[in-house]
Motif scaffolding. Structure first.
Motif, PDB file in Angstrom:
ATOM      1  N   VAL A  57       0.855  -1.189   0.000  1.00  0.00           N
ATOM      2  CA  VAL A  57       0.000   0.000   0.000  1.00  0.00           C
ATOM      3  C   VAL A  57       0.888   1.235   0.000  1.00  0.00           C
ATOM      4  O   VAL A  57       1.800   1.362   0.824  1.00  0.00           O
ATOM      5  CB  VAL A  57      -0.934   0.016   1.232  1.00  0.00           C
ATOM      6  N   TYR A  60      -0.989   5.982   1.780  1.00  0.00           N
ATOM      7  CA  TYR A  60      -2.203   5.731   2.550  1.00  0.00           C
ATOM      8  C   TYR A  60      -2.344   6.839   3.612  1.00  0.00           C
ATOM      9  O   TYR A  60      -1.355   7.446   4.050  1.00  0.00           O
ATOM     10  CB  TYR A  60      -2.150   4.359   3.221  1.00  0.00           C
ATOM     11  N   PHE A  66      -8.456   3.129   6.382  1.00  0.00           N
ATOM     12  CA  PHE A  66      -8.687   3.271   4.939  1.00  0.00           C
ATOM     13  C   PHE A  66      -9.186   1.939   4.387  1.00  0.00           C
ATOM     14  O   PHE A  66      -9.025   0.877   5.000  1.00  0.00           O
ATOM     15  CB  PHE A  66      -7.416   3.724   4.219  1.00  0.00           C
ATOM     16  N   TYR A  68      -9.164  -1.210   2.485  1.00  0.00           N
ATOM     17  CA  TYR A  68      -8.134  -2.130   2.004  1.00  0.00           C
ATOM     18  C   TYR A  68      -8.737  -3.228   1.116  1.00  0.00           C
ATOM     19  O   TYR A  68      -8.166  -3.603   0.101  1.00  0.00           O
ATOM     20  CB  TYR A  68      -7.425  -2.753   3.205  1.00  0.00           C
ATOM     21  N   ASN A  69      -9.899  -3.710   1.497  1.00  0.00           N
ATOM     22  CA  ASN A  69     -10.491  -4.810   0.743  1.00  0.00           C
ATOM     23  C   ASN A  69     -11.996  -4.825   0.949  1.00  0.00           C
ATOM     24  O   ASN A  69     -12.504  -4.379   1.987  1.00  0.00           O
ATOM     25  CB  ASN A  69      -9.894  -6.152   1.189  1.00  0.00           C
ATOM     26  N   ARG A 100     -13.739   1.793  -2.961  1.00  0.00           N
ATOM     27  CA  ARG A 100     -12.888   1.016  -3.861  1.00  0.00           C
ATOM     28  C   ARG A 100     -11.420   1.368  -3.631  1.00  0.00           C
ATOM     29  O   ARG A 100     -11.065   2.546  -3.641  1.00  0.00           O
ATOM     30  CB  ARG A 100     -13.230   1.302  -5.325  1.00  0.00           C
ATOM     31  N   SER A 101     -10.611   0.356  -3.472  1.00  0.00           N
ATOM     32  CA  SER A 101      -9.166   0.525  -3.453  1.00  0.00           C
ATOM     33  C   SER A 101      -8.628  -0.065  -4.749  1.00  0.00           C
ATOM     34  O   SER A 101      -8.743  -1.272  -4.983  1.00  0.00           O
ATOM     35  CB  SER A 101      -8.547  -0.194  -2.254  1.00  0.00           C
ATOM     36  N   ARG A 102      -8.093   0.795  -5.581  1.00  0.00           N
ATOM     37  CA  ARG A 102      -7.631   0.359  -6.901  1.00  0.00           C
ATOM     38  C   ARG A 102      -6.338  -0.446  -6.766  1.00  0.00           C
ATOM     39  O   ARG A 102      -5.340   0.051  -6.282  1.00  0.00           O
ATOM     40  CB  ARG A 102      -7.393   1.569  -7.792  1.00  0.00           C
ATOM     41  N   LYS A 103      -6.406  -1.695  -7.228  1.00  0.00           N
ATOM     42  CA  LYS A 103      -5.224  -2.555  -7.205  1.00  0.00           C
ATOM     43  C   LYS A 103      -4.628  -2.623  -8.607  1.00  0.00           C
ATOM     44  O   LYS A 103      -5.347  -2.826  -9.585  1.00  0.00           O
ATOM     45  CB  LYS A 103      -5.586  -3.975  -6.746  1.00  0.00           C
ATOM     46  N   ILE A 113      -1.603  -1.068  -4.013  1.00  0.00           N
ATOM     47  CA  ILE A 113      -2.714  -0.135  -3.796  1.00  0.00           C
ATOM     48  C   ILE A 113      -2.118   1.249  -3.579  1.00  0.00           C
ATOM     49  O   ILE A 113      -1.260   1.432  -2.715  1.00  0.00           O
ATOM     50  CB  ILE A 113      -3.570  -0.550  -2.585  1.00  0.00           C
ATOM     51  N   PRO A 116      -5.390   4.817  -1.227  1.00  0.00           N
ATOM     52  CA  PRO A 116      -6.673   4.198  -0.854  1.00  0.00           C
ATOM     53  C   PRO A 116      -7.581   5.236  -0.193  1.00  0.00           C
ATOM     54  O   PRO A 116      -7.118   6.134   0.515  1.00  0.00           O
ATOM     55  CB  PRO A 116      -6.253   3.107   0.131  1.00  0.00           C
ATOM     56  N   ARG A 159      -5.899  -1.030   8.097  1.00  0.00           N
ATOM     57  CA  ARG A 159      -6.529  -1.610   6.917  1.00  0.00           C
ATOM     58  C   ARG A 159      -7.951  -2.060   7.249  1.00  0.00           C
ATOM     59  O   ARG A 159      -8.160  -2.912   8.112  1.00  0.00           O
ATOM     60  CB  ARG A 159      -5.720  -2.787   6.401  1.00  0.00           C
TER      61      ARG A 159
END
Length: 837
Positions: A57, A60, A66, A68-69, A100-103, A113, A116, A159
């Motif tokens: 990450v 952050y 934040f 995370y998933n 949404r956390s853009r991976k 990430i 986030p 997370r």
């Protein structure tokens, strides 16, 4: 006289080393294979957890939770596994953006990430609203959500993982479908479709899904357009849904009985929810914004058809309508305009499928545009319509000519190597191609193509001749924009409005090939092929296909006949008179836009008629050859997974030879097939004859067989983008082999037997890099022979504990005591252009 050098199994501790090597080698192999499976599982963005952290990450928010998933679990109680998977795949797309956390994927294995979002509980309610709307659109109107979240501390990161447990409930079923279309003709056509069961909606089975209903409306619009309703569009139709329970219309007088009846109806509705659908027109709509022009409900007939085949890019079609060029051709239905007379009228007429006086037909109109565009004489095709006499429509086609003539020169390269760039067996292939194209021969949109190809295979081993193979070919072909033989056209594609891109190709090619010190092959091939396409299915029929060959066997090949007599049956001089039918299809499933499918099937039959002519029986091959191929790809944002399967078999039933001629046989290895083996160096079966025969290091070891089975798996991932260069990687596994199908007492292990399939099968694994320059792709693959049928130790499996770059099992001494090695490498490096499949 040849003497075998003692190796491993002749040593005093050979038995111990063999058993221990096998045991530990298999344990390591199994562990490595499991790791590969885990890597594949993780790389396809599944929820599999590694024992090490694969997600980093960056940037952050400090000391703040934040996102995370996000996990979405779909309850499977009331839905099938297929529907559960579909919902699980699609629901994440409807999560609120602030959740949404853009991976981004890195090297196909790790994720990153960046930036986030800060966790906000309001995002959960917004996400539920969006997901509920999606489920409603799919027919789920009784959904329940349970949400939760938890925070994990990793270093100084907070997370947050959000969990949605979704119970979609039972899907609402369409129990009835009716039509109320305002006009008798529209109603009659819809009822005909119902009788013919062409509707996408099946009452009592189909879900009450917006996408399904929308597709049904689109289908009806296409049906009407094919019946003359040129202007009718999707806006002219709508579907009215009714979920009311008819039992509530007859409530009893007693209020207690009323309550009981209402409760029972509600319970029944929840248990088996249903809806009634009525499809209507907007003619009678009270919404002023939805009023439709009455011309949309007129059936139009085709009027005059005008062609402008010499249109230039600088000319505006609307201006040409007002000031057309001089008339070059005119009859009662067609008119062609032009100034230079570059085109005759016939190719335009043959590819115009609307008929004057008939009702307009959308599919035939699209077929006309498609065929004219596919001819190649024009690079752009546009059309305009003009209306007259209340229900007559004229069509104007504006065709921009393509460049008439051009010459292209290209250079192709491939490399096929073993344990190192300078090892024995390293081959460098180079080819120079020159092609001349004339797209308008005889002013009839006939395309003439002349190709001249020169190619060589060079050996980088000092013990072998530098020039291994030389090939030169000259070919010429004429492609006509239609099937020129009327009986054939009538037989194949009569009255089929779905047929597109009819073509006839007449071609002739001459080729000269020389394999240094082994053979010279001269050939002359001519054929006529008919091509046509039905939707996404492409057919080709070559008849007749005539191939004349002249073969000179040189000294080294004659020596190989002594050690491998079965080779002689393939290296026979004979001619071929055959017919070939092939079929290919490529499509993307409607419900799976990220998947691609490809099929290919071909049959060749030679000598069925000419073989009965006695003077030709010992000169003409008689055989049948069948092959099929299937590919499927799963495409993700930055990765893809591709599967391929191939099977081919040929049977010689004539008097010339005992197998297919070698130029018709199958082979494996090289940049596009079984990449852990060099080109034509796999097989036959588990035979060792090609490895151990011969008295020179450059003995003829090419393998050709009458049967091939092969399967390939490849996982592709993006590594980085550098301006116009895209760097990608791949992990692959190739499985297969080549066999003969007729018994051979001199080489029994080369024959295919189902009972020996486990022993004969070859497995190669490896990795590679792809350098994508947009206009071409350069590929480097390195493969390891995980299981080699010609490896006698470990039942052919690679012994990881005693890994060597070369297999020394077949080293021999000649009469002078010098060591002769067939140089069987345990891996190969391949250089190729384009993807392997």
């Amino acid at each position: 006289m040849l003497l075998t050098i003692p190796y491993k199994k002749d040593l005093p501790d050979a038995k111990y080393r063999y058993s221990m090597g096998f045991r530990y080698g298999m344990m390591k192999y199994t562990g490595a294979l499991l790791m590969c499976v885990l890597l594949f599982s993780s790389c396809t963005e599944s929820k599999f957890l590694f024992v090490f952290n694969r997600v980093s990450v960056k940037h952050y928010p400090a000391d703040t939770p934040f996102v995370y998933n996000v996990k979405i679990n779909v309850a499977p109680e009331d839905i099938s596994q297929a529907d559960q998977k579909t919902l699980s795949d699609n629901l994440p797309q409807y999560v609120d953006d602030s959740l949404r956390s853009r991976k981004t994927q890195r090297f196909g294995l790790f994720y990153r990430i960046k930036n986030p979002p800060i966790f906000d509980t309001q995002s959960i309610s917004h996400s539920i609203t969006f997901m509920r709307a999606y489920l409603n659109a799919q027919g789920y109107y009784h959904t329940h959500f349970r949400d939760s979240f938890y925070i994990d501390t990793f270093n100084n990161q907070q997370r947050t993982t959000v969990v949605f447990n979704v119970d979609p409930g039972k899907v609402t079923i369409i129990d009835s479908l009716s039509y109320n279309l305002g006009t008798n003709n529209l109603q009659r056509i819809a009822e005909q479709e119902r009788v013919q069961k062409n509707s996408l909606i099946t009452p009592g089975k189909s879900p009450f899904a917006k996408a399904l209903i929308g597709n049904e409306l689109e289908r009806l619009v296409n049906v009407y357009k094919n019946r003359g309703y040129l202007l009718l569009s999707r806006d002219n139709l709508y579907a009215e849904a009714d979920t009311f329970n008819a039992e509530l219309l007859q409530l009893p007088v007693d209020p207690f009985e009323q309550a009981e009846t209402i409760q029972e109806a509600e319970a029944k509705k929840n248990e088996n929810p249903t809806a009634s659908i009525a499809i209507k027109t907007r003619i009678a709509s009270n919404d002023s914004t939805a009023l439709i022009d009455s011309s949309h409900f007129i059936r139009y007939r085709v009027g005059n058809i005008y062609f402008y085949p010499e249109t230039r890019y600088t000319q505006v079609p609307d201006s040409l309508l007002k000031n057309p060029p001089p008339v070059l051709y005119h009859d009662s239905a067609y008119t062609m305009y032009g100034t230079r007379g570059e085109f005759h009228f016939k190719p335009l007429r043959r590819n115009s499928f609307l008929t004057k006086g008939n009702f307009y037909h959308e599919r035939l109109y699209a077929k006309t545009i498609t065929n004219l565009s596919a001819i190649g004489a024009w690079q752009n095709v546009e059309s305009r319509t003009t209306f007259r006499d209340s229900n007559i429509v004229d069509f104007h086609y504006f065709l921009v000519p393509a460049e008439k003539e051009n010459v292209t020169i290209s250079l192709e390269a491939s490399r096929n190597t073993g344990a190192d760039p300078l090892s024995t067996g390293t081959l460098l292939g180079l080819a120079v191609n020159a092609t001349y194209v004339n797209r308008n021969v005889w002013h009839s949109a006939v395309q003439a193509t002349t190709s001249f190809v020169n190619g060589v295979e060079l050996s980088l081993n000092q013990n072998n001749p530098f020039l291994q193979t030389f090939q030169s070919s000259l070919s010429h072909a004429y492609t006509f924009p239609n099937i020129i033989i009327r009986p054939v056209k009538h037989l194949l594609i009569r009255n089929n409005e779905n047929i597109n891109t009819e073509k006839t190709t007449i071609s002739m090619s001459a080729r000269y090939s020389e394999r240094s010190e082994f053979f010279r092959l001269r050939s002359l091939v001519t054929n006529m092929s008919f091509n046509w396409r039905i939707k996404n299915k492409y057919w080709e029929w070559r008849v007749p296909n005539v191939e004349l060959y002249s073969l000179d066997t040189l000294d080294e090949l004659k020596k190989q006949f002594v050690y491998n007599p079965f080779l002689r049956t393939a290296f026979n001089t004979g001619s071929i008179v055959s017919t070939i039918v092939s079929f290919t299809s490529a499509y993307t499933p409607l419900r799976h836009a990220t998947q691609n499918n490809y099929y290919r099937f071909a049959v060749e039959e030679a000598g069925a008629l000419t073989g009965f002519i006695k003077p030709l029986q010992d000169k003409v091959y008689r055989y049948i050859k069948v092959e099929g191929e299937y590919r499927k790809s799963f495409n993700f944002a930055r990765t893809s997974f591709v599967m391929r399967a191939f099977a081919g078999v040929g049977y010689n039933y004539g008097q010339v030879g005992n197998t297919l001629p070698f130029y018709k046989q199958f082979f494996a290895g090289g940049p596009n097939s079984m990449r852990a083996w060099q080109l034509r160096q796999l097989g036959l079966g588990s035979s060792l004859l090609s490895d151990t025969a011969g008295t020179k290091g450059n003995a003829f070891r090419d393998r050709y067989g009458d049967m091939q089975l092969e399967a390939n798996l490849e996982y592709r991932y993006k590594i980085a983008d550098f301006s116009s260069l895209k760097l990608g990687g791949a992990l692959f596994a190739d499985i297969g082999n080549v066999w003969n199908i007729k018994k051979d007492s001199l080489n029994p292990e080369s024959v295919f037997k189902l009972s020996n399939l486990g022993r004969d099968i070859a497995i190669g694994i490896g990795t590679g890099l792809r350098f994508d320059f947009n206009y071409f792709l350069l590929r480097i693959d390195g493969g390891i022979k995980l299981k080699d049928p010609a490896r006698r130790e470990n039942d052919g499996w690679l012994d990881i504990a005693h890994f060597t770059w070369q297999n020394h099992e077949f080293e021999r001494r000649n009469s002078s005591g010098a060591v002769i090695s067939p140089n069987r490498n345990n891996f190969a490096i391949q250089l190729g252009i384009g993807l392997p499949f």
